[in-house]
Design an enzyme around this catalytic site. Structure first.
Site, short mmCIF file in Angstrom:
data_model
loop_
_atom_site.label_atom_id
_atom_site.label_comp_id
_atom_site.label_asym_id
_atom_site.label_seq_id
_atom_site.Cartn_x
_atom_site.Cartn_y
_atom_site.Cartn_z
N ALA A 1 -3.79 8.71 22.21
CA ALA A 1 -3.42 8.66 23.58
C ALA A 1 -3.83 10.05 24.25
CB ALA A 1 -2.16 8.43 23.96
N ASP B 1 0.76 -1.23 -0.03
CA ASP B 1 0.11 -0.19 -0.17
C ASP B 1 0.70 1.23 -0.02
OD1 ASP B 1 -2.30 -1.43 0.00
OD2 ASP B 1 -2.91 -1.10 1.95
N GLY B 2 2.02 1.26 0.67
CA GLY B 2 2.90 2.29 0.57
C GLY B 2 3.30 2.73 -0.76
N ASP C 1 -0.99 12.78 22.76
CA ASP C 1 0.06 12.50 21.92
C ASP C 1 0.17 12.90 20.59
OD1 ASP C 1 1.15 11.61 24.14
OD2 ASP C 1 1.44 9.44 23.57
N GLN D 1 4.89 10.37 5.12
CA GLN D 1 6.19 10.58 4.21
C GLN D 1 6.71 11.97 4.15
OE1 GLN D 1 6.04 8.27 0.55
NE2 GLN D 1 4.40 7.06 1.41
N ALA E 1 -5.53 2.24 8.72
CA ALA E 1 -4.12 2.70 8.90
C ALA E 1 -3.84 3.13 10.35
CB ALA E 1 -3.67 3.56 8.01
N TYR E 2 -3.17 4.01 10.53
CA TYR E 2 -2.94 4.58 11.88
C TYR E 2 -4.26 4.75 12.63
CZ TYR E 2 0.11 7.47 15.21
OH TYR E 2 0.73 7.90 16.21
#
Length: 298
Positions: free
Chosen positions: A219, A80-81, A184, A253, A196-197
């Protein structure tokens, strides 16, 4: 039979990120796919970095903008990247992309490398499903001036520094104050980036047909700060109120170091990435397979 896509650009995952060396087997895979495309009556070009780093010769080497101007479709071999990177570059040209998975998860590079010929043959002749994914336009404003501008397909992330404590962020949506958050960081993710993230930080998965974004705190100090789903017609502004060594990342990126008072503006881009999938492709089949959900039932 003449293929619908006569000029195909081949884009590959051609090196290990850490060493910069050619990944074992990548050249053989790319050459095998190129030979198959030729057998289908396609003209083949290689993306210039793919050609340079793999050492494959005998095909025209084109920069991404040249691919966008000259090629009918891009065939991405990798994870995927790899797809995210070329997708951002080709979106303004409207060049459709097909993904062959040579990585791990492969949410958008969804054709298995094994027996790719069986899947690709009908697609090259027009039997496919099209899936359009809007991009995110992100900017960093400093004292009212734009100091950084980038596109993202997955997400825009404001993060604390690696050795510092929490950041404090002021969040606005369409000019309306939402909250000051100590955390965070904060993720603004598209439906594509929701797996994803944002997912690992507790956010929901958004179906790609939903014209929305998800705001996911990382967080948070206050546990009532929960993910929020917004319309992607909204403009999100994130101001760094306090925190050292914070940064803004665009698909992890592109990166901009932030100063106190910087504002990160996030809005929907005018460009979409066009993904082509095999006929019968279904988003839920992808989730079930990639996330290893229970596959019971009919």
């Amino acid at each position: 039979m003449t293929p619908q896509f006569r000029h195909v650009a081949l884009i590959g995952k051609y090196h290990h990120a850490a060493s910069g060396t050619v990944a074992p087997g990548s050249r053989d895979v790319l050459e095998r796919i190129a030979a198959f495309l030729l057998s289908q009556g396609c003209q083949v070009s290689l993306e210039s970095e793919t050609a340079h780093n793999s050492g494959i010769s005998g095909y025209p080497a084109l920069r991404p903008e040249e691919i966008g101007e000259a090629c009918d479709v891009g065939l991405v071999v990798g994870g995927d990247g790899t797809m995210l990177s070329i997708g951002r570059k080709l979106a303004r040209f409207g060049t459709p992309l097909i993904g062959i998975n040579q990585g791990r998860l492969g949410f958008v590079t969804d054709i298995p490398l094994e027996n790719f010929e069986t899947t690709l043959t009908p697609m090259l002749h027009g039997a496919f499903e099209e899936d359009r994914r809007p991009l995110i336009q992100g900017q960093v404003l400093r004292s009212g001036k734009c100091v950084f501008d980038a596109l993202a397909m997955n997400d825009v992330v404001v993060n604390r520094g690696t050795t510092s404590g929490m950041v404090e962020l002021r969040v606005e949506v369409d000019g309306h104050f939402v909250a000051n958050q100590r955390a965070d960081g904060l993720i603004v993710a598209s439906p594509t980036g929701s797996t994803a993230y944002a997912l690992s930080s507790g956010g929901p998965m958004l179906h790609p047909s939903i014209p929305g974004w998800v705001l996911v705190p990382i967080a948070p100090h206050t546990l009532s700060n929960r993910p929020i789903v917004l319309s992607d017609a909204s403009e999100v502004a994130i101001e760094l109120v306090s925190g050292r060594d914070a940064s803004a990342n665009f698909d992890m990126q592109s990166l901009a170091k932030l100063r106190r008072g910087d504002r990160i503006l996030v809005r929907r881009s005018d460009y979409c990435v066009r993904f082509l999938h095999p006929r019968g492709w279904n988003y839920f089949d992808t989730l079930r397979r990639k996330l290893r959900w229970n596959e019971g039932g009919s």
